[in-house]
Design a protein around this motif. Structure first.
Motif, PDB file in Angstrom:
ATOM      1  N   LYS A  38     -13.486 -45.324  21.147  1.00 21.01           N
ATOM      2  CA  LYS A  38     -14.590 -44.606  20.512  1.00 21.01           C
ATOM      3  C   LYS A  38     -15.633 -45.568  19.948  1.00 21.01           C
ATOM      4  N   ILE A  39     -15.475 -46.848  20.220  1.00 21.26           N
ATOM      5  CA  ILE A  39     -16.430 -47.840  19.748  1.00 21.26           C
ATOM      6  C   ILE A  39     -17.138 -48.423  20.970  1.00 21.26           C
ATOM      7  N   SER A  40     -18.443 -48.274  20.987  1.00 22.10           N
ATOM      8  CA  SER A  40     -19.239 -48.709  22.130  1.00 22.10           C
ATOM      9  C   SER A  40     -20.311 -49.691  21.663  1.00 22.10           C
ATOM     10  N   SER A  41     -20.267 -50.912  22.184  1.00 18.68           N
ATOM     11  CA  SER A  41     -21.234 -51.959  21.815  1.00 18.68           C
ATOM     12  C   SER A  41     -21.313 -52.132  20.300  1.00 18.68           C
ATOM     13  N   GLY A  42     -20.159 -52.062  19.654  1.00 15.88           N
ATOM     14  CA  GLY A  42     -20.096 -52.258  18.215  1.00 15.88           C
ATOM     15  C   GLY A  42     -20.432 -51.036  17.390  1.00 15.88           C
ATOM     16  N   LYS A  43     -20.701 -49.906  18.031  1.00 11.20           N
ATOM     17  CA  LYS A  43     -21.035 -48.682  17.310  1.00 11.20           C
ATOM     18  C   LYS A  43     -19.936 -47.640  17.474  1.00 11.20           C
ATOM     19  N   LEU A  44     -19.627 -46.960  16.381  1.00 10.37           N
ATOM     20  CA  LEU A  44     -18.698 -45.833  16.429  1.00 10.37           C
ATOM     21  C   LEU A  44     -19.414 -44.673  17.101  1.00 10.37           C
ATOM     22  N   ASP A  45     -18.888 -44.218  18.213  1.00 10.43           N
ATOM     23  CA  ASP A  45     -19.559 -43.223  19.049  1.00 10.43           C
ATOM     24  C   ASP A  45     -18.718 -41.946  19.066  1.00 10.43           C
ATOM     25  N   LEU A  46     -19.123 -40.951  18.281  1.00 12.23           N
ATOM     26  CA  LEU A  46     -18.342 -39.737  18.114  1.00 12.23           C
ATOM     27  C   LEU A  46     -19.111 -38.505  18.579  1.00 12.23           C
ATOM     28  N   ALA A  47     -18.391 -37.589  19.193  1.00 12.77           N
ATOM     29  CA  ALA A  47     -18.919 -36.271  19.523  1.00 12.77           C
ATOM     30  C   ALA A  47     -18.406 -35.280  18.489  1.00 12.77           C
ATOM     31  N   TYR A  48     -19.260 -34.352  18.071  1.00 13.41           N
ATOM     32  CA  TYR A  48     -18.843 -33.381  17.068  1.00 13.41           C
ATOM     33  C   TYR A  48     -19.175 -31.964  17.537  1.00 13.41           C
ATOM     34  N   ASN A  49     -18.426 -31.015  16.981  1.00 10.63           N
ATOM     35  CA  ASN A  49     -18.595 -29.620  17.381  1.00 10.63           C
ATOM     36  C   ASN A  49     -18.604 -28.729  16.151  1.00 10.63           C
ATOM     37  N   TYR A  50     -19.449 -27.692  16.193  1.00  4.94           N
ATOM     38  CA  TYR A  50     -19.562 -26.770  15.063  1.00  4.94           C
ATOM     39  C   TYR A  50     -19.466 -25.314  15.518  1.00  4.94           C
ATOM     40  N   ASP A  51     -18.732 -25.052  16.589  1.00  4.67           N
ATOM     41  CA  ASP A  51     -18.570 -23.679  17.061  1.00  4.67           C
ATOM     42  C   ASP A  51     -17.979 -22.771  15.980  1.00  4.67           C
ATOM     43  N   TYR A  52     -17.148 -23.340  15.108  1.00  3.61           N
ATOM     44  CA  TYR A  52     -16.492 -22.541  14.075  1.00  3.61           C
ATOM     45  C   TYR A  52     -17.228 -22.582  12.747  1.00  3.61           C
ATOM     46  N   VAL A  53     -18.445 -23.077  12.769  1.00  2.00           N
ATOM     47  CA  VAL A  53     -19.356 -22.899  11.638  1.00  2.00           C
ATOM     48  C   VAL A  53     -20.217 -21.697  12.004  1.00  2.00           C
ATOM     49  N   ASN A  54     -19.639 -20.520  11.792  1.00  3.07           N
ATOM     50  CA  ASN A  54     -20.240 -19.318  12.362  1.00  3.07           C
ATOM     51  C   ASN A  54     -20.229 -18.116  11.428  1.00  3.07           C
ATOM     52  N   SER A  55     -19.962 -18.350  10.133  1.00  2.41           N
ATOM     53  CA  SER A  55     -19.903 -17.211   9.213  1.00  2.41           C
ATOM     54  C   SER A  55     -21.274 -16.837   8.667  1.00  2.41           C
TER      55      SER A  55
END
Length: 211
Positions: A38-55
């Motif tokens: 998950k570290i690319s060229s010295g950077k933390l590279d994360l994917a995030y999801n908010y499908d359940y932020v739905n109220s």
């Protein structure tokens, strides 16, 4: 990459480790780091999801704006919205009754849980059981919906998302007296709370993830 859903019944932690230090000399971070892929060229590279932020307590735009606070400021992190099964960090709202049934304080705004493989890095609200030998493979951010609409504004909701993402990176709370930080434990109840990452916050990230 997140491979399975996080059960609501997990004990989550917006961990409070207070390290009295200067951001120049000592980073205020947890010992565990994200897995190397998950570290690319010295950077933390994360994917995030908010499908359940739905109220309706938080909007998708507020989540994205909160995540974007970490981008283009010199922090060695990349954050990209993605599908649920392709994401590393899942944001999820928890309704008030479930929140209380899980034993979480009604005044707590959100909790962040890191997971190292199948091992939760916390088993209560103040304990970090992961060490430098653990590698983080996923994280979950759980949001108390009772503490959102009508209680604080959209800019605060964005800041809360950014704050919890900081914990997902492995940043601890900032407890340095007189220092402005997004990572203050008391959020906007602390006069030194910043709505965006400050130099100490950026330094904390970059102490962990760098070329």
């Amino acid at each position: 990459m997140l491979r399975k859903k996080f059960p609501i019944i997990l004990s989550l932690a917006c961990l409070s480790i207070f390290l009295l230090s200067s951001y120049v000399a000592f980073a205020q971070v947890f010992p565990q780091r994200w897995v190397s892929y998950k570290i690319s060229s010295g950077k933390l590279d994360l994917a995030y999801n908010y499908d359940y932020v739905n109220s309706g307590a938080y909007s998708s735009a507020e989540v994205v704006a909160g995540a974007n606070k970490w981008l283009n400021i010199g922090a060695n992190v990349l954050l990209t919205p993605a599908s649920y099964w392709s994401s590393d960090v899942i944001l999820r709202e928890v309704d008030y009754s479930t929140w209380l049934n899980n034993g979480w304080s009604q005044t707590t705004l959100a909790w962040t849980l890191q997971i190292a493989g199948s091992k939760p890095c916390s088993n209560d609200a103040s304990t970090n059981v992961c060490t430098a030998s653990d590698t983080i493979t996923a994280a979950a951010i759980y949001i108390n919906t009772a503490q959102a609409p009508g209680l604080f504004s959209g800019d605060k909701r964005q800041a809360l998302v950014a704050h919890e993402l900081g914990h997902a990176f492995s940043i601890a709370h900032n407890s340095v007296i007189g220092q402005d930080s997004l990572m203050k434990n008391g959020a906007w109840n602390d006069s030194r709370f910043s709505y965006t990452p400050t130099n100490p916050d950026i330094a904390d990230v970059n102490s962990m993830y760098h070329p």
